[in-house]
Structure formats: structure tokens, C-alpha cells
Scaffold this active site. Structure first.
Site, short mmCIF file in Angstrom:
data_model
loop_
_atom_site.label_atom_id
_atom_site.label_comp_id
_atom_site.label_asym_id
_atom_site.label_seq_id
_atom_site.Cartn_x
_atom_site.Cartn_y
_atom_site.Cartn_z
NE ARG A 173 -3.14 0.59 -0.68
CZ ARG A 173 -3.45 0.67 -1.97
NH1 ARG A 173 -3.12 1.74 -2.68
NH2 ARG A 173 -4.04 -0.34 -2.57
CE LYS A 232 -2.15 28.37 -4.90
NZ LYS A 232 -3.24 28.90 -5.74
CE LYS A 290 1.65 35.37 -4.84
NZ LYS A 290 1.18 34.64 -6.06
CD GLU A 339 0.48 38.56 -7.56
OE1 GLU A 339 0.66 37.37 -7.31
OE2 GLU A 339 -0.32 39.29 -6.95
CG ASP A 359 -2.43 37.42 -10.08
OD1 ASP A 359 -2.44 36.19 -10.18
OD2 ASP A 359 -3.16 38.05 -9.29
#
Length: 285
Positions: free
Chosen positions: A104, A139, A171, A201, A222
Site C-alpha cells: 500500500r 501548492k 506578491k 507580481e 496575475d
């Protein structure tokens, strides 16, 4: 395909943790109860109903190796290769209890990473007629980032930064706190060394003009529509790397790539890739 080498230390640490979670305090009590200690087994790992791209063989091999070094693991294909439904991906032979105990964990790693590689290959194929590359983001599944980013490479994508420490990515929230694009860029340049790249960004062409005047290594465009992206690429004129980002999925990918951006980043490559259905078919001697 020129793939990076997965660190053996990272592989072993991740697999040990997964085996500890699965085997607990007493090990595989089902196999201990049902399978004679001397029983040997031959098995194959095979794809089920979907085609895919292979990734994660090192982790699958390590799962069986750590359970019982007497188990042999022979890949039938290489990471980065495509396979058809029903294809045999690896052959395993050795003590039956060990094969069943490692099954597994091996399949969990392999199915997850094959899923990421397979989805990435679909993105890469959709824009193969352009110069644009598809890249991943941060992510990722906690603890599995290095492996999921490796799977992106197996699928024909490229990697973005691995963490907060290997590149500067300014960002919108950084810009807001710093007081604007120019102050943020100047602070970053004053802080980092000459080998650290800086990306920032922007969500408007006015911000992009400020970046072009001040200078950066890369700019993240963006949530821009294709027409705006095309104008942004023309403004950049190859002076820095251009990256399109923001809610990008497979549909619409082609149109974005055709604007001429260098990169398209998508968190979906890792956070939304379905696990590929693989199975272990066993024969007990």
C-alpha cells in the site's frame, strides 16, 4: 528526458514515515496470521483502466526494500515514460509477507506521483506548439513537495521555486505592505545576494511599467486576460522572464500560451491531480 535525481535521503525518510504510519506497533497482523512465514511471492504493479506517465519508482522500490531487503524490485519502465492501461510497471519477488506489507505504501506514492505527472503531461501537450513552459507552484502536499515537483518534471513541466528561501517572489500583499512596486523591488535588491533571482507580481500594465523601469529578473502577470497578456509580453520585449498565473486550468491554456509568455504556472498540477489507479497483482508460491 533529463530528470533530476531524487535525494536518497529524502526518499528514505518519507518512506520510513509512511511505513511507520501503516505498520504501526505490531506490523501487518493480517499477513502474519494468514501467510506462512516461508511463503514466497511474485507480483507485478500494473496500470488499471487509464493511461498515464510514470513517476515515483524510487519511492515504490524503497517501500519494499525497507520492509524486507530480500525483496527484489525490477522496474519494467522508466520515470517519465508514458504507459497504456494494463501496462506492467514493475515486477516484485520475495517473501510474501514483506510484499504484502509494503504494497500500500508503494502504491500510494506511485499513484499520487503518476497522477501529477499525467496531468502535467496533458498541460504540456496542449501548449507544445508554443515556446511556453508549464510550471508548478508551492501548492503541494505537505511533506511531499520534492516528490510532486519531481513528478511535474516527469510530465514535461518545469519547476518554480521549491520554498520561500530559494528565490524572492514579491506578491500583492508584499507590495501593499512595502508601499508599492518600486519600494518593494529596491528593498529586495538591497537584501539578497547576487545569485538570488527576484520576481514580482503585477495585475495591471501600469504596475508592469514600474517594474520595467526599476528592473527585475521575472514578472508574474496575475489574472490577466489573453489580450492584456499579449500587450504585456510586447512591453516586456524579452527583457525579463514573463509568467502568467492565476486560476489557470487546462481549458484556456492554449490561448494563454499563444500570447507569448515564457511560463504558465498552475497550482492545479499538484493540488488537483487525480491519483492514478494502479494495482499489485500477486501470485503466492
Amino acid at each position: 528526458m533529463n530528470l533530476p535525481i531524487l535525494s536518497p535521503h529524502l526518499v528514505e525518510a518519507a518512506v520510513r514515515d509512511a511505513l511507520a504510519e501503516d505498520l504501526g506497533r505490531a506490523g501487518d497482523i493480517t499477513s502474519q496470521a494468514v501467510i506462512p512465514a516461508a511463503a514466497q511471492a511474485r507480483a507485478v504493479i500494473a496500470a488499471r483502466k487509464r493511461p498515464g506517465v510514470l513517476a515515483g519508482l524510487d519511492l515504490a522500490r524503497k517501500a519494499f526494500e525497507l520492509v524486507d531487503p530480500a525483496i527484489s524490485f525490477e522496474p519494467a519502465a522508466r520515470d517519465g515514460e508514458s504507459f497504456a492501461p494494463g501496462a506492467i510497471l514493475a515486477r516484485i519477488e520475495g517473501p510474501a509477507r514483506g510484499v504484502l506489507a509494503g504494497e500500500r505504501v508503494a502504491l500510494n506514492f506511485l499513484g499520487r506521483l503518476c497522477g501529477v505527472a499525467t496531468l502535467t503531461s496533458q498541460y504540456a501537450a496542449a501548449i507544445a506548439h508554443t515556446k511556453t513552459k508549464v510550471c508548478c507552484t508551492r501548492k503541494t502536499t505537505p511533506g511531499l513537495r520534492a516528490f510532486e515537483k519531481y513528478a511535474v518534471r516527469c510530465g514535461g513541466g518545469v519547476n518554480h521555486r521549491f520554498g520561500l528561501d530559494d528565490a524572492v517572489l514579491i506578491k500583492d500583499n508584499h507590495i501593499a505592505v512595502a508601499g508599492g512596486v518600486v519600494p518593494a523591488l529596491r528593498a529586495a535588491k538591497a537584501f539578497v545576494g547576487h545569485l538570488v533571482k527576484i520576481e514580482i507580481e503585477v495585475d495591471s500594465l501600469d504596475q508592469l511599467r514600474e517594474v520595467l523601469a526599476e528592473g527585475a529578473d521575472a514578472v508574474l502577470l496575475d489574472n490577466m486576460a489573453p489580450a492584456q497578456l499579449r500587450e504585456a509580453v510586447a512591453m516586456i520585449g524579452g527583457r525579463m522572464t514573463s509568467e502568467a498565473s492565476g486560476g489557470i486550468h487546462l481549458d484556456g491554456l492554449k490561448e494563454i500560451a499563444e500570447t507569448g509568455v515564457d511560463l504558465i504556472s498552475s497550482g492545479a498540477l499538484t493540488h488537483s491531480a487525480p491519483v492514478l489507479d494502479l494495482g499489485l497483482d500477486i501470485e503466492i508460491n
